[in-house]
Every structure is written in C-alpha cells, then in structure tokens.
Design a protein around this motif. Structure first.
Motif, PDB file in Angstrom:
ATOM      1  N   UNK A  90      31.042  46.908  48.283  1.00  0.00           N
ATOM      2  CA  UNK A  90      31.811  45.770  48.792  1.00  0.00           C
ATOM      3  C   UNK A  90      31.478  45.503  50.254  1.00  0.00           C
ATOM      4  N   UNK A  91      31.254  46.534  51.005  1.00  0.00           N
ATOM      5  CA  UNK A  91      30.931  46.375  52.419  1.00  0.00           C
ATOM      6  C   UNK A  91      29.513  45.859  52.642  1.00  0.00           C
ATOM      7  N   UNK A  92      28.634  46.020  51.642  1.00  0.00           N
ATOM      8  CA  UNK A  92      27.222  45.678  51.823  1.00  0.00           C
ATOM      9  C   UNK A  92      26.809  44.362  51.169  1.00  0.00           C
ATOM     10  N   UNK A  93      27.558  43.902  50.184  1.00  0.00           N
ATOM     11  CA  UNK A  93      27.207  42.651  49.511  1.00  0.00           C
ATOM     12  C   UNK A  93      27.328  41.491  50.505  1.00  0.00           C
ATOM     13  N   UNK A  94      26.303  40.637  50.597  1.00  0.00           N
ATOM     14  CA  UNK A  94      26.417  39.465  51.474  1.00  0.00           C
ATOM     15  C   UNK A  94      27.648  38.636  51.111  1.00  0.00           C
ATOM     16  N   UNK A  95      28.346  38.165  52.120  1.00  0.00           N
ATOM     17  CA  UNK A  95      29.604  37.461  51.888  1.00  0.00           C
ATOM     18  C   UNK A  95      29.419  36.240  50.996  1.00  0.00           C
ATOM     19  N   UNK A  96      28.258  35.601  51.061  1.00  0.00           N
ATOM     20  CA  UNK A  96      28.033  34.408  50.248  1.00  0.00           C
ATOM     21  C   UNK A  96      27.633  34.729  48.812  1.00  0.00           C
ATOM     22  N   UNK A  97      27.698  36.030  48.430  1.00  0.00           N
ATOM     23  CA  UNK A  97      27.390  36.442  47.051  1.00  0.00           C
ATOM     24  C   UNK A  97      28.548  37.214  46.427  1.00  0.00           C
ATOM     25  N   UNK A  98      29.702  37.141  47.047  1.00  0.00           N
ATOM     26  CA  UNK A  98      30.848  37.953  46.630  1.00  0.00           C
ATOM     27  C   UNK A  98      31.909  37.102  45.935  1.00  0.00           C
ATOM     28  N   UNK A  99      32.423  37.610  44.824  1.00  0.00           N
ATOM     29  CA  UNK A  99      33.532  36.975  44.116  1.00  0.00           C
ATOM     30  C   UNK A  99      34.636  37.994  43.883  1.00  0.00           C
ATOM     31  N   UNK A 100      35.858  37.495  43.684  1.00  0.00           N
ATOM     32  CA  UNK A 100      36.988  38.356  43.327  1.00  0.00           C
ATOM     33  C   UNK A 100      37.547  37.903  41.984  1.00  0.00           C
ATOM     34  N   UNK A 101      38.104  38.856  41.247  1.00  0.00           N
ATOM     35  CA  UNK A 101      38.659  38.562  39.922  1.00  0.00           C
ATOM     36  C   UNK A 101      39.723  39.592  39.574  1.00  0.00           C
ATOM     37  N   UNK A 102      40.398  39.349  38.459  1.00  0.00           N
ATOM     38  CA  UNK A 102      41.355  40.341  37.967  1.00  0.00           C
ATOM     39  C   UNK A 102      40.840  41.080  36.739  1.00  0.00           C
ATOM     40  N   UNK A 103      40.057  40.417  35.877  1.00  0.00           N
ATOM     41  CA  UNK A 103      39.711  40.950  34.547  1.00  0.00           C
ATOM     42  C   UNK A 103      40.979  41.206  33.743  1.00  0.00           C
ATOM     43  N   UNK A 104      42.016  40.405  34.022  1.00  0.00           N
ATOM     44  CA  UNK A 104      43.269  40.615  33.301  1.00  0.00           C
ATOM     45  C   UNK A 104      43.072  40.369  31.795  1.00  0.00           C
ATOM     46  N   UNK A 105      43.799  41.105  30.960  1.00  0.00           N
ATOM     47  CA  UNK A 105      44.969  41.946  31.293  1.00  0.00           C
ATOM     48  C   UNK A 105      44.638  43.387  31.665  1.00  0.00           C
ATOM     49  N   UNK A 106      43.335  43.659  31.932  1.00  0.00           N
ATOM     50  CA  UNK A 106      42.910  45.029  32.220  1.00  0.00           C
ATOM     51  C   UNK A 106      42.771  45.280  33.726  1.00  0.00           C
ATOM     52  N   UNK A 107      42.536  46.554  34.087  1.00  0.00           N
ATOM     53  CA  UNK A 107      42.151  46.961  35.448  1.00  0.00           C
ATOM     54  C   UNK A 107      43.091  46.413  36.524  1.00  0.00           C
ATOM     55  N   UNK A 108      44.356  46.558  36.305  1.00  0.00           N
ATOM     56  CA  UNK A 108      45.362  46.067  37.241  1.00  0.00           C
ATOM     57  C   UNK A 108      45.238  46.768  38.588  1.00  0.00           C
ATOM     58  N   UNK A 109      45.232  46.013  39.679  1.00  0.00           N
ATOM     59  CA  UNK A 109      45.095  46.638  41.001  1.00  0.00           C
ATOM     60  C   UNK A 109      46.344  47.395  41.416  1.00  0.00           C
ATOM     61  N   UNK A 110      46.139  48.349  42.317  1.00  0.00           N
ATOM     62  CA  UNK A 110      47.255  49.041  42.966  1.00  0.00           C
ATOM     63  C   UNK A 110      48.082  48.007  43.746  1.00  0.00           C
ATOM     64  N   UNK A 111      49.403  48.055  43.726  1.00  0.00           N
ATOM     65  CA  UNK A 111      50.279  49.118  43.233  1.00  0.00           C
ATOM     66  C   UNK A 111      50.808  48.894  41.819  1.00  0.00           C
ATOM     67  N   UNK A 112      50.177  47.995  41.057  1.00  0.00           N
ATOM     68  CA  UNK A 112      50.662  47.703  39.710  1.00  0.00           C
ATOM     69  C   UNK A 112      49.835  48.383  38.626  1.00  0.00           C
ATOM     70  N   UNK A 113      48.964  49.296  39.015  1.00  0.00           N
ATOM     71  CA  UNK A 113      48.094  49.968  38.053  1.00  0.00           C
ATOM     72  C   UNK A 113      48.917  50.572  36.916  1.00  0.00           C
ATOM     73  N   UNK A 114      48.427  50.368  35.689  1.00  0.00           N
ATOM     74  CA  UNK A 114      49.143  50.847  34.508  1.00  0.00           C
ATOM     75  C   UNK A 114      49.972  49.773  33.846  1.00  0.00           C
ATOM     76  N   UNK A 115      50.192  48.671  34.558  1.00  0.00           N
ATOM     77  CA  UNK A 115      50.920  47.540  33.997  1.00  0.00           C
ATOM     78  C   UNK A 115      49.934  46.446  33.594  1.00  0.00           C
ATOM     79  N   UNK A 116      50.420  45.454  32.878  1.00  0.00           N
ATOM     80  CA  UNK A 116      49.568  44.354  32.444  1.00  0.00           C
ATOM     81  C   UNK A 116      49.116  43.546  33.656  1.00  0.00           C
ATOM     82  N   UNK A 117      47.821  43.306  33.738  1.00  0.00           N
ATOM     83  CA  UNK A 117      47.268  42.542  34.847  1.00  0.00           C
ATOM     84  C   UNK A 117      47.474  41.046  34.634  1.00  0.00           C
ATOM     85  N   UNK A 118      47.414  40.266  35.716  1.00  0.00           N
ATOM     86  CA  UNK A 118      47.542  38.816  35.609  1.00  0.00           C
ATOM     87  C   UNK A 118      46.883  38.154  36.825  1.00  0.00           C
TER      88      UNK A 118
END
Length: 240
Positions: free
Chosen positions: A174-202
């Motif tokens: 994440x620190x090395x990827x050029x900023x103009x090539x970076x995207x963010x996502x959830x992949x919901x309903x999986x891989x819920x970020x902290x602090x909701x890990x273990x719950x359904x993602x959205x």
C-alpha cells in the motif's frame, strides 16, 4: 447507509449469470450503483455456450462498467483448474471486444494470472483500454506482482485485510503503489475491516479501508479519497 457514510459510487459485482442480472437490476434502480458482470472461477464449470452468450449480451447494458469477477482460484478449486482457465480466457476475449475493463479474482494463482494477463494485455495495446485494462481486486500478491500488473495497465485494489494486525506485506505494498494506480473496496459481504471484523461487510465500511491507507502512507484521509475516487472514475468510465 453507504450514502450517509459518504460513499458516492458503488460497483457491484456479478459472480454468475443470476448475480450479474441482479447487479444490473440494482444499477438500473440506483444512480450511484454501477454493475460488473461475469462468471467467478468458483462457478466456471457452469459457463456453457448459452450462459456465455447471455452474459455477453448483458454486458452491453450501459450500466455495466466492467467484466468480472473473473480469474483463477486454486485455493478452493470449486471448478477444475482447466475449466477455470478456459472460462477466464473466454471472458477476457469478450471483454476486449466490448471494450470493458476487467475485475480480476486471484487466489493462489499469482504466476498464472500474470502470465495470462500479460498475453492479453499485449493484444490490448493501442486500444481505448490501454492503461486501464482492469483491477486486481482484493490484492493478495507480493510487490513484484503488483509492479508487473501496474506496468501492464492494471490498478491495485485494497480491501479490509489492510486493517488487520498481521497485514505486514499488504501494508508495505500500500505504501509503494503509485497513488494514481490505487483503488479501495470492501469485497462485501466478506473481509470486513476492523473494528467490524467477523460481521457482515457492507459498502459503508469502505472509508475504514481508506483511513488505514491514509495512515500507512502518511497522507490526509481526504487526499486518499480524492485520488481513489478519480482512479475509479478513470478506470470504469463513470462520473461522481
């Protein structure tokens, strides 16, 4: 809830014919939603000629901004590897004909994914998709793979695992990827970020991914939001 959290646009992903049809239906109902259609490697064994033709026709809908989620998954092997390869190649071929970027699923198939994408990208030079061929979603490879994918014309998308304690390799990427090539996502309903890990993602939780990236890169949260939003618009061709 996504709108209340500041999410301006969502790309919702099909993984087979039925969910692809549902994705298009949602995109028609809500202006902020865009669709991607395709057959996930788990279900590649169900991609016969008739289904492929239906997906191909569905992808022509103006709400569809990408072909996906397609790729290879040699972790679960819910479809035989050879069947996965054929389905992947077939969908890459019609993505090229339709001029749509691709959303790539890659699990325990890094080398082969890169090999196939390298061959496909060679044929995509001097086309409108050159430089924005697609995205490796929920990236799980190493920095060398990320570099190669970026050089081919792909974006790197980061999801919930970057917020986990044992995400050293992903944090470095994440620190090395050029900023103009970076995207963010959830992949919901999986891989819920902290602090909701273990719950359904959205979708509302995507800001938590961006917040962690901002910390890792030592940048303001607003700068990450601005950059990744611009990248999504450039890749998928929609406006926010």
């Amino acid at each position: 809830r996504a709108r209340e959290a500041g999410v301006a646009a969502i790309v919702t992903i099909g993984t087979d014919l039925s969910t692809s049809q549902q994705a298009v239906g949602l995109a028609k109902e809500y202006d902020c939603i865009h669709a991607a259609v395709g057959m996930h490697p788990h279900d590649a064994k169900r991609l016969d000629g008739a289904t492929l033709a239906e997906l191909r026709e569905l992808a022509r809908d103006p709400t569809v901004v990408a072909v996906g989620e397609i790729g290879l998954d040699f972790y679960r092997n819910l479809s035989p590897p050879d069947v996965q390869r054929r389905a992947f190649q077939a969908q890459l071929a019609w993505a090229a004909k339709l001029g749509k970027p691709v959303v790539i699923h890659d699990r325990d198939a890094h080398d082969e994914i890169l090999e196939i994408l390298t061959g496909w990208a060679t044929g995509m030079q001097d086309t409108p998709l050159s430089g924005r061929l697609g995205v490796l979603h929920t990236f799980s490879g190493d920095w060398a793979m990320a570099q190669q994918a970026i050089e081919l014309g792909f974006y790197i998308s980061i999801s919930g695992p970057v917020t986990y304690k044992k995400a050293e390799q992903l944090s470095e990427i994440v620190q090395r990827v050029p900023l103009d090539r970076l995207l963010v996502e959830t992949d919901c309903p999986f891989l819920t970020p902290h602090p909701y890990r273990g719950k359904r993602n959205e979708p509302a939780y995507v800001g938590l991914v961006a917040q962690r990236i901002a910390v890792l890169r030592g940048m303001p949260f607003e700068a990450i939001v601005e950059a990744t939003t611009a990248n999504a618009q450039r890749l998928f061709g929609f406006e926010v």
